[in-house]
Design an enzyme around this catalytic site. Structure first.
Site, PDB file in Angstrom:
ATOM      1  N   TYR A  66     -37.695   7.614   0.200  1.00  0.00           N
ATOM      2  CA  TYR A  66     -38.198   8.787  -0.942  1.00  0.00           C
ATOM      3  C   TYR A  66     -37.339   9.732  -1.242  1.00  0.00           C
ATOM      4  O   TYR A  66     -36.562  10.352  -0.583  1.00  0.00           O
ATOM      5  CB  TYR A  66     -39.253   9.377  -0.275  1.00  0.00           C
ATOM      6  CG  TYR A  66     -40.589   8.725   0.436  1.00  0.00           C
ATOM      7  CD1 TYR A  66     -40.540   7.622  -0.190  1.00  0.00           C
ATOM      8  CD2 TYR A  66     -41.542   9.463   1.215  1.00  0.00           C
ATOM      9  CE1 TYR A  66     -41.919   6.985   0.304  1.00  0.00           C
ATOM     10  CE2 TYR A  66     -42.616   8.801   1.663  1.00  0.00           C
ATOM     11  CZ  TYR A  66     -42.820   7.711   1.416  1.00  0.00           C
ATOM     12  OH  TYR A  66     -43.966   6.856   1.644  1.00  0.00           O
ATOM     13  N   PHE A 214     -52.023   6.985  -0.496  1.00  0.00           N
ATOM     14  CA  PHE A 214     -52.838   7.369  -1.696  1.00  0.00           C
ATOM     15  C   PHE A 214     -54.489   7.762  -1.353  1.00  0.00           C
ATOM     16  O   PHE A 214     -54.893   7.452  -1.986  1.00  0.00           O
ATOM     17  CB  PHE A 214     -52.922   6.256  -2.825  1.00  0.00           C
ATOM     18  CG  PHE A 214     -51.499   5.809  -3.703  1.00  0.00           C
ATOM     19  CD1 PHE A 214     -50.370   6.566  -3.411  1.00  0.00           C
ATOM     20  CD2 PHE A 214     -51.701   5.002  -4.514  1.00  0.00           C
ATOM     21  CE1 PHE A 214     -49.358   6.424  -4.273  1.00  0.00           C
ATOM     22  CE2 PHE A 214     -50.273   4.856  -5.209  1.00  0.00           C
ATOM     23  CZ  PHE A 214     -49.200   5.531  -5.056  1.00  0.00           C
ATOM     24  N   PRO A 215     -54.354   8.777  -0.526  1.00  0.00           N
ATOM     25  CA  PRO A 215     -55.713   9.026  -0.258  1.00  0.00           C
ATOM     26  C   PRO A 215     -56.392   9.833  -1.052  1.00  0.00           C
ATOM     27  O   PRO A 215     -57.722   9.864  -1.295  1.00  0.00           O
ATOM     28  CB  PRO A 215     -55.464  10.235   1.096  1.00  0.00           C
ATOM     29  CG  PRO A 215     -54.067  10.573   0.921  1.00  0.00           C
ATOM     30  CD  PRO A 215     -53.258   9.489   0.465  1.00  0.00           C
ATOM     31  N   LEU A 216     -55.597  10.386  -2.375  1.00  0.00           N
ATOM     32  CA  LEU A 216     -56.381  10.902  -3.434  1.00  0.00           C
ATOM     33  C   LEU A 216     -56.098  10.345  -4.762  1.00  0.00           C
ATOM     34  O   LEU A 216     -56.270  10.462  -5.699  1.00  0.00           O
ATOM     35  CB  LEU A 216     -55.643  12.411  -3.379  1.00  0.00           C
ATOM     36  CG  LEU A 216     -55.796  13.357  -2.541  1.00  0.00           C
ATOM     37  CD1 LEU A 216     -55.039  14.487  -2.734  1.00  0.00           C
ATOM     38  CD2 LEU A 216     -57.259  13.556  -2.062  1.00  0.00           C
ATOM     39  N   GLY A 219     -53.757  11.304  -6.942  1.00  0.00           N
ATOM     40  CA  GLY A 219     -54.511  12.466  -7.703  1.00  0.00           C
ATOM     41  C   GLY A 219     -55.377  12.175  -8.742  1.00  0.00           C
ATOM     42  O   GLY A 219     -56.120  12.943  -9.121  1.00  0.00           O
TER      43      GLY A 219
HETATM   44  N1  NAP Z   1     -46.794   3.210   3.215  1.00  0.00           N
HETATM   45  C1  NAP Z   1     -46.957   3.003   1.699  1.00  0.00           C
HETATM   46  O1  NAP Z   1     -46.354   1.878   1.247  1.00  0.00           O
HETATM   47  C2  NAP Z   1     -46.916   4.332   1.047  1.00  0.00           C
HETATM   48  C3  NAP Z   1     -47.179   4.358  -0.182  1.00  0.00           C
HETATM   49  C4  NAP Z   1     -47.400   5.341  -0.888  1.00  0.00           C
HETATM   50  C5  NAP Z   1     -47.622   6.565  -0.556  1.00  0.00           C
HETATM   51  N2  NAP Z   1     -47.485   6.818   1.048  1.00  0.00           N
HETATM   52  C6  NAP Z   1     -47.537   7.983   1.860  1.00  0.00           C
HETATM   53  O2  NAP Z   1     -48.645   8.447   1.527  1.00  0.00           O
HETATM   54  C7  NAP Z   1     -48.636   9.996   1.082  1.00  0.00           C
HETATM   55  C8  NAP Z   1     -49.744  10.520   0.252  1.00  0.00           C
HETATM   56  O3  NAP Z   1     -49.743   9.676  -1.111  1.00  0.00           O
HETATM   57  P1  NAP Z   1     -49.252  10.193  -2.281  1.00  0.00           P
HETATM   58  O4  NAP Z   1     -48.762  11.644  -2.095  1.00  0.00           O
HETATM   59  O5  NAP Z   1     -48.556   9.395  -3.249  1.00  0.00           O
HETATM   60  O6  NAP Z   1     -50.629  10.462  -3.160  1.00  0.00           O
HETATM   61  P2  NAP Z   1     -51.974  11.139  -2.673  1.00  0.00           P
HETATM   62  O7  NAP Z   1     -51.923  12.058  -1.506  1.00  0.00           O
HETATM   63  O8  NAP Z   1     -53.323  10.301  -3.037  1.00  0.00           O
HETATM   64  O9  NAP Z   1     -51.932  12.247  -4.231  1.00  0.00           O
HETATM   65  C9  NAP Z   1     -50.883  13.084  -4.250  1.00  0.00           C
HETATM   66  C10 NAP Z   1     -51.168  13.613  -5.807  1.00  0.00           C
HETATM   67  O10 NAP Z   1     -52.093  14.173  -5.809  1.00  0.00           O
HETATM   68  C11 NAP Z   1     -52.014  15.716  -6.263  1.00  0.00           C
HETATM   69  N3  NAP Z   1     -52.659  16.523  -5.296  1.00  0.00           N
HETATM   70  C12 NAP Z   1     -52.497  16.932  -3.822  1.00  0.00           C
HETATM   71  N4  NAP Z   1     -53.424  17.484  -3.441  1.00  0.00           N
HETATM   72  C13 NAP Z   1     -54.205  17.979  -4.575  1.00  0.00           C
HETATM   73  C14 NAP Z   1     -55.316  18.821  -4.875  1.00  0.00           C
HETATM   74  N5  NAP Z   1     -55.894  19.509  -3.656  1.00  0.00           N
HETATM   75  N6  NAP Z   1     -55.817  18.981  -5.911  1.00  0.00           N
HETATM   76  C15 NAP Z   1     -55.490  18.369  -7.072  1.00  0.00           C
HETATM   77  N7  NAP Z   1     -54.355  17.689  -6.904  1.00  0.00           N
HETATM   78  C16 NAP Z   1     -53.693  17.432  -5.692  1.00  0.00           C
HETATM   79  C17 NAP Z   1     -50.505  16.026  -6.064  1.00  0.00           C
HETATM   80  O11 NAP Z   1     -49.893  16.633  -7.137  1.00  0.00           O
HETATM   81  P3  NAP Z   1     -49.357  18.314  -6.589  1.00  0.00           P
HETATM   82  O12 NAP Z   1     -47.975  17.838  -6.279  1.00  0.00           O
HETATM   83  O13 NAP Z   1     -49.404  18.842  -8.103  1.00  0.00           O
HETATM   84  O14 NAP Z   1     -50.224  18.655  -5.567  1.00  0.00           O
HETATM   85  C18 NAP Z   1     -49.979  14.382  -6.386  1.00  0.00           C
HETATM   86  O15 NAP Z   1     -50.230  14.107  -7.870  1.00  0.00           O
HETATM   87  C19 NAP Z   1     -47.226   9.964   0.489  1.00  0.00           C
HETATM   88  O16 NAP Z   1     -46.650  11.373   0.570  1.00  0.00           O
HETATM   89  C20 NAP Z   1     -46.472   9.151   1.496  1.00  0.00           C
HETATM   90  O17 NAP Z   1     -46.183   9.698   2.810  1.00  0.00           O
HETATM   91  C21 NAP Z   1     -47.141   5.676   1.641  1.00  0.00           C
END
Ligand code: NAP
Length: 290
Positions: A66, A214-216, A219
């Site tokens: 990252y 990508f729990p959300l 976004g």
């Molecule tokens: N193992 C793997 O291959 C892999 C791949 C991808 C990700 N990951 C892990 O999974 C974690 C989560 O994934 P992610 O961060 O990519 O996606 P995510 O948690 O599904 O979504 C993050 C996005 O949602 C927005 N967001 C978060 N909380 C919000 C809320 N309460 N209201 C409105 N928008 C919101 C964020 O923007 P803001 O910053 O504006 O809040 C960001 O754009 C990563 O941080 C990483 O540690 C692992």
């Protein structure tokens, strides 16, 4: 208003010294565009991570890829500045190199995996990784060599628990033949889950943690036209909270790790622990994916 604390989400026990609150934090948003380069305000990134600790987060998912290294550098600084930070568990990942924005290449050469672990331990000033994932299986190397190297590091005391990321059920079972696998991290959310429901159930049966990345839906589930809006209104909750509450109810082995760069969103996400979906609404949400 209900108290905001990750502790309200319940706990998952990796072992008796490693019991975590079931709402964690993912560091991937704390980078530049395309998960490349530094975050625009590094001090804010460090403060946000410390704020998550204040709010009960004791499980942080990260990876050297990252940035690369930028998110880990902020995490290391937050840990250094935070009292009792040895109680914060790190979920780390190795096995990917970066060549530019949104470019990810799996590299499973055992010597490279070992170097990543050694460099991460040096950065975090720790003598072991709490949980270490093979970020991706690299088809150029036998799985026995890739998981085998992590097993060697585990035998040397440098890794407590081993996980695999973005795997099929067959790949998970193949990894289990090489080492004890304690966690799986695959893409999984209320809008995209059918393909991996069987892995979640298998992980639960085996006592493994399941981290839904990508729990959300990165976004998308929080946007103005979110398919979760109606149910969110009913619970006086945000759509993000509904997405996370669904994951928490789906299985006790699921540990959501939502990523955010915003303190308001961090609080919003942790407040999902206060949303209790009815069985009927849970089923309705489970059927959203066509
Ligand atoms: N193992 C793997 O291959 C892999 C791949 C991808 C990700 N990951 C892990 O999974 C974690 C989560 O994934 P992610 O961060 O990519 O996606 P995510 O948690 O599904 O979504 C993050 C996005 O949602 C927005 N967001 C978060 N909380 C919000 C809320 N309460 N209201 C409105 N928008 C919101 C964020 O923007 P803001 O910053 O504006 O809040 C960001 O754009 C990563 O941080 C990483 O540690 C692992």
């Amino acid at each position: 208003m209900d108290e905001i604390s990750a502790s309200k989400a319940g706990t998952f026990e990796f072992d008796k010294d490693f019991i975590i609150n079931r709402l964690g934090y993912g560091t991937m948003q704390l980078t530049g565009n395309g998960v490349w380069g530094p975050y625009k305000d590094p001090d804010q990134a460090v403060d946000l991570i410390k704020k998550s600790f204040d709010l009960g987060v004791n499980f942080v998912d990260t990876a050297d890829s990252y940035g690369p290294w930028h998110a880990d550098t902020y995490l290391a600084k937050a840990l250094k500045e935070y009292p009792d930070s040895d109680k914060i568990f790190i979920s780390d990942k190795v096995g990917q190199v970066r060549t530019g924005e949104n470019e990810w290449t799996p590299v499973g050469a055992p010597a490279f995996l070992r170097q990543e672990v050694e460099l991460s331990l040096r950065l975090f000033d720790r003598d072991h990784e709490d949980l270490l994932f093979l970020h991706r299986i690299d088809d150029h190397y036998p799985i026995e060599d890739q998981i085998g190297e992590l097993k060697k590091l585990q035998d040397e005391g440098k890794i407590k628990h081993i996980g695999v990321s973005q795997v099929t059920l067959d790949e998970l079972k193949a990894a289990q033949k090489v080492a004890k696998i304690d966690a799986v991290e695959n893409m999984y959310n209320v809008g995209h889950h059918k393909g991996d429901d069987a892995i979640v159930d298998y992980a639960e049966k085996e006592g493994m943690a399941f981290l839904p990345w990508f729990p959300l839906d990165t976004g998308n589930l929080t946007k103005a036209d979110s398919p979760l809006n109606d149910i969110a209104k009913k619970y006086n909750a945000s759509s993000a909270q509904i997405a996370l509450a669904w994951l928490l109810k789906r299985s006790n082995n699921i540990i959501p790790i939502p990523g955010t760069s915003s303190e308001d969103h961090l609080k919003d996400n942790l407040n999902a622990a206060n949303v209790e979906l009815s069985d009927e609404d849970f089923e309705k949400l489970s059927g959203l994916e066509k």
